[in-house]
Design an enzyme around this catalytic site. Sequence first.
Site, PDB file in Angstrom:
ATOM      1  N   CYS A  81       0.894  -1.157   0.036  1.00 22.43           N
ATOM      2  CA  CYS A  81       0.234  -0.057   0.034  1.00 22.43           C
ATOM      3  C   CYS A  81       0.979   1.346   0.120  1.00 22.43           C
ATOM      4  O   CYS A  81       1.772   1.380   0.820  1.00 22.43           O
ATOM      5  CB  CYS A  81      -1.100  -0.110   1.165  1.00 22.43           C
ATOM      6  SG  CYS A  81      -1.977   1.526   1.418  1.00 22.43           S
ATOM      7  N   CYS A 395     -12.397 -10.878  20.289  1.00 24.40           N
ATOM      8  CA  CYS A 395     -11.721 -10.188  19.244  1.00 24.40           C
ATOM      9  C   CYS A 395     -10.438  -9.379  19.972  1.00 24.40           C
ATOM     10  O   CYS A 395      -9.795  -8.673  19.141  1.00 24.40           O
ATOM     11  CB  CYS A 395     -12.649  -8.909  18.502  1.00 24.40           C
ATOM     12  SG  CYS A 395     -13.233  -7.683  19.738  1.00 24.40           S
TER      13      CYS A 395
END
Length: 442
Positions: A81, A395
């Site tokens: 990226c 999570c």
Amino acid sequence: MQAEPRKSLVGEEYEVEIGPVAHGGHCIARTSEGQVLFVRHALPGERVVARVTEGEEGARFLRADAVTVLEASKDRIDAPCPFAGPGRCGGCDWQHAKPGAQRRLKGEVVAEQLQRLAGLTPEEAGWDGTVMPAEGDKVPAGQVPSWRTRVQYAVTADGRAGLRRHRSHEVEPIDHCLIAAEGVSELGIEKRDWTGMDSVEAIAATGSQDRQVVLTPKPGARLPLVELDRPVSVLRIDERIGQVHRVHGRPFVRERADGRTYRVGNGGFWQVHPKAADTLVTAVMQGLLPRKGDMALDLYCGVGLFAGALADRVGEQGAVLGIESGKRAVEDARHNLADFPRVRIEQGKVESVLPRTGITEVDLVVLDPPRAGAGRRTVEHLSSLGARRIAYVACDPAALARDLAYFRDGGYKVRTLRVFDLFPMTHHVECVAILEPADKGV
């Protein structure tokens, strides 16, 4: 006497040897004076020049970025990226690491948190140390899976869409997010002028063609005329009164998992990875092995994903109680599970509602708490209900480990643990722990 302010060390540079990975997307290093550095954009074993981004003299630790790599790890690659790197977009933590190395680092973090906070080795947790990629995400180094079905863009003063820099309110303008799912990218959010908006969230549903844009305007700003490349519903968030208003199209999107369709309204929570919901339902059901006639709890149930899967499996003689604090999520869950007469959804905080139900025993429990975890009080209550098995979906490995220690105090042990990389390029990871009474089989 008032103490003199400590000297800021922001901008100072240190040549350091990078140590182990730590929870949060950074690695640990020490200066020659012994000062602890949490270093981003580095990998274990490297030698780098680290520039301090936060901290002052005498602080317990400093935060820093690796701005020059003097000796690189064999796991390092050039970040795919163009917006990743020191001082740039904070959305991805591991763009500079090979995919397999990312999963290995995440596994080391989970193992360290289990050991430090719960006193558990991977073997004691029934885990082989593997972090599994989601289906379709095992890509060669230098390639990036496009998985993020929900992207919240910040907006610059001149109306450009971007993403926040790490631990900052500053916006990094972008023209494309590599990890955004195709359905998000096709909306072209980065190409439009969003002047007057504070944020723009793009949602691409899984299993339907529903697309949604959620706008949060700055005070007094007018909404832009939204003309995107495909049909899309538009919502507006009024943060002053905490309300969401429908501007155009449906106020919800339709998501699909485990053979069922779920309505998710007003930009509400759904798993971000397109394979996540099915992956987690499969892991939970394989771990719980529901039986016809079971009584089950689904805590922090959202729009009813696990409650629906449980109801399907416990049959007409079984029953499921879901508890969720969000009003709109409860409305959606009741709608989504209306065809199950033995499913009940209660609104409120789990720690408040569960004791009021009068339930004294259950067969199965699923809990999928927010990042902070369930906490001692809720775990103690659950431990008293005598469930045959408990599935804990987490999570955050630190919160999971703390709660597993509380469950141990309540007489439960971990039977199996599975860890999934449902957030490639980031430090986030999803765990499914299956617990059972510690005295089982004794």
